[in-house]
Design an enzyme around this catalytic site. Structure first.
Site, PDB file in Angstrom:
ATOM      1  N   GLN A  34       0.852  -1.200   0.000  1.00  0.00           N
ATOM      2  CA  GLN A  34       0.000   0.000   0.000  1.00  0.00           C
ATOM      3  C   GLN A  34       0.883   1.244   0.000  1.00  0.00           C
ATOM      4  OE1 GLN A  34      -2.177  -0.714   3.684  1.00  0.00           O
ATOM      5  NE2 GLN A  34      -0.242  -1.405   4.603  1.00  0.00           N
ATOM      6  N   GLN A  65      -7.813   3.324  19.662  1.00  0.00           N
ATOM      7  CA  GLN A  65      -6.910   2.331  20.259  1.00  0.00           C
ATOM      8  C   GLN A  65      -7.422   1.835  21.614  1.00  0.00           C
ATOM      9  OE1 GLN A  65      -4.400   1.633  18.219  1.00  0.00           O
ATOM     10  NE2 GLN A  65      -4.059   3.520  17.081  1.00  0.00           N
ATOM     11  N   GLU A 109       1.495  -8.548  11.639  1.00  0.00           N
ATOM     12  CA  GLU A 109       1.292  -7.364  10.775  1.00  0.00           C
ATOM     13  C   GLU A 109       1.925  -7.685   9.418  1.00  0.00           C
ATOM     14  OE1 GLU A 109       0.034  -3.948  10.638  1.00  0.00           O
ATOM     15  OE2 GLU A 109       0.808  -4.382   8.623  1.00  0.00           O
ATOM     16  N   ASP A 140       1.164 -12.757   6.721  1.00  0.00           N
ATOM     17  CA  ASP A 140      -0.281 -12.812   6.483  1.00  0.00           C
ATOM     18  C   ASP A 140      -0.965 -13.496   7.669  1.00  0.00           C
ATOM     19  OD1 ASP A 140      -2.320 -13.695   3.655  1.00  0.00           O
ATOM     20  OD2 ASP A 140      -2.821 -13.733   5.771  1.00  0.00           O
ATOM     21  N   ASP A 159      -7.016  -5.165  14.290  1.00  0.00           N
ATOM     22  CA  ASP A 159      -6.879  -3.735  14.017  1.00  0.00           C
ATOM     23  C   ASP A 159      -6.487  -3.588  12.550  1.00  0.00           C
ATOM     24  OD1 ASP A 159      -4.390  -1.214  14.917  1.00  0.00           O
ATOM     25  OD2 ASP A 159      -6.288  -1.095  13.811  1.00  0.00           O
TER      26      ASP A 159
HETATM   27  N1  JA2 Z   1      -6.499   0.539  11.353  1.00  0.00           N
HETATM   28  C1  JA2 Z   1      -7.227   1.599  11.970  1.00  0.00           C
HETATM   29  C2  JA2 Z   1      -8.654   1.659  11.490  1.00  0.00           C
HETATM   30  C3  JA2 Z   1      -8.741   2.180  10.093  1.00  0.00           C
HETATM   31  C4  JA2 Z   1     -10.142   2.613   9.754  1.00  0.00           C
HETATM   32  C5  JA2 Z   1     -10.059   3.647   8.685  1.00  0.00           C
HETATM   33  C6  JA2 Z   1     -11.411   4.066   8.235  1.00  0.00           C
HETATM   34  N2  JA2 Z   1     -12.125   5.054   8.753  1.00  0.00           N
HETATM   35  C7  JA2 Z   1     -13.262   5.150   8.034  1.00  0.00           C
HETATM   36  C8  JA2 Z   1     -14.361   6.002   8.119  1.00  0.00           C
HETATM   37  C9  JA2 Z   1     -15.398   5.868   7.221  1.00  0.00           C
HETATM   38  C10 JA2 Z   1     -15.325   4.932   6.221  1.00  0.00           C
HETATM   39  C11 JA2 Z   1     -14.230   4.083   6.127  1.00  0.00           C
HETATM   40  C12 JA2 Z   1     -13.202   4.196   7.057  1.00  0.00           C
HETATM   41  N3  JA2 Z   1     -12.041   3.531   7.216  1.00  0.00           N
END
Ligand code: JA2
Length: 292
Positions: A34, A65, A109, A140, A159
């Site tokens: 990524q 967290q 991770e 993985d 997470d």
């Molecule tokens: N690894 C930490 C959590 C990442 C989540 C990121 C995230 N935050 C969002 C809010 C709305 C839609 C999709 C989303 N994806």
């Protein structure tokens, strides 16, 4: 010094954009999996972005967290072995380390660049890697869990980033099956489970899989994260068949957590009222997803 504004548009939140003022870009590179971006924002501290999606900011990371860790870990008596899937920034490790009953913390991770970048730019999260109970596996998680001994873990915390890249497989049935097998009876799984405003179909899909796979209980909880589009993020929390888990009334009181501080930083978000409140759901969500 003219600061510029970055706009976060993404198919995960069509028709809207979230933006932050950038003071300075600190890191930008493509890993094997990524694009990794770190910048100093004007008002939220440093920000970690993966493939154009904000993962955390220094200002509001405590909400995500602390809740993704303490909602499951404060719901079971003295957790000892915990697995973290994803979590390469180290923030989840930092929170697990507050639980003095924990003896072993495995973390799997897939992207080493996330770990290295966090250690360089987010020391107050990467401090989690310094705990002697932590065993790091870069790879993985589906593979890792396939090889994990049956019933090894008291808790598994996923997470992950969004299921549109390397994390795609973490919302599919095979993953949940291997996670259930690696948990002890009455063990708990807590996954990042998107936004109730934007992703009720995805949430419903995850709940349907979890209801088949986890014969204990399945709950959805949520918290406020201002730098996530729609301002909220949810968690899917499940328990395997075995000693019943009452997620709504935490049994590990907050005092025990505060007492176990290893790194002198107090909790900034989690407390037992926020724990119970996290499981209160708006009516539209209760109608749209079958939680009971
Ligand atoms: N690894 C930490 C959590 C990442 C989540 C990121 C995230 N935050 C969002 C809010 C709305 C839609 C999709 C989303 N994806």
């Amino acid at each position: 010094k003219a600061s510029k504004r970055v706009y976060f548009n993404n198919p995960m939140w069509p028709g809207e954009a979230h933006s932050l003022v950038v003071e300075e870009v600190l890191f930008k590179a493509k890993s094997e999996y990524q694009e990794v971006l770190v910048f100093e924002s004007l008002t939220y501290g440093k920000v970690l972005v993966l493939d154009g999606i904000v993962q955390l900011t220094e200002k509001d990371e405590c909400s995500y967290q602390e809740m993704i860790v303490h909602l499951p870990l404060c719901s079971i008596p003295s957790p000892k072995t915990v697995l973290v899937v994803g979590g390469g920034d180290g923030g989840v490790l930092r929170e697990i380390a507050r639980h003095s009953s924990v003896e072993q913390i495995d973390i799997c991770e897939i992207d080493k660049m996330v770990i290295d970048v966090s250690k360089k730019f987010f020391p107050e999260l990467a401090i989690g890697f310094e705990d002697p109970r932590v065993h790091l596996y870069v790879g993985d998680a589906v593979e890792f869990l396939r090889n994990a001994p049956e019933g090894k873990y008291d808790a598994i915390i996923v997470d992950s980033s969004d299921p549109v890249g390397p994390a795609q497989e973490l919302v599919e049935k095979p993953f949940f099956d291997t996670a259930a097998r690696a948990l002890r009876p009455g063990g708990v799984l807590c996954n990042m489970a998107e936004s109730m405003w934007l992703h009720t179909h995805l949430i419903q899909d995850m709940i349907s899989i979890c209801r088949e796979t986890f014969k204990g209980s399945v709950h959805y909880a949520w918290t406020s994260v201002p730098t996530y589009p729609s301002g909220v993020i949810g968690f899917l929390i499940c328990s395997t068949e075995g000693p019943p888990v009452d997620f709504l009334n935490p049994i590990n009181p907050i005092e025990k957590l505060e007492g176990a501080l290893k790194h002198k930083r107090e909790l900034r978000f989690y407390n037992s009222e926020m724990h119970s409140a996290a499981f209160a759901l708006p009516s539209f969500l209760k109608r749209e997803v079958n939680l009971l």
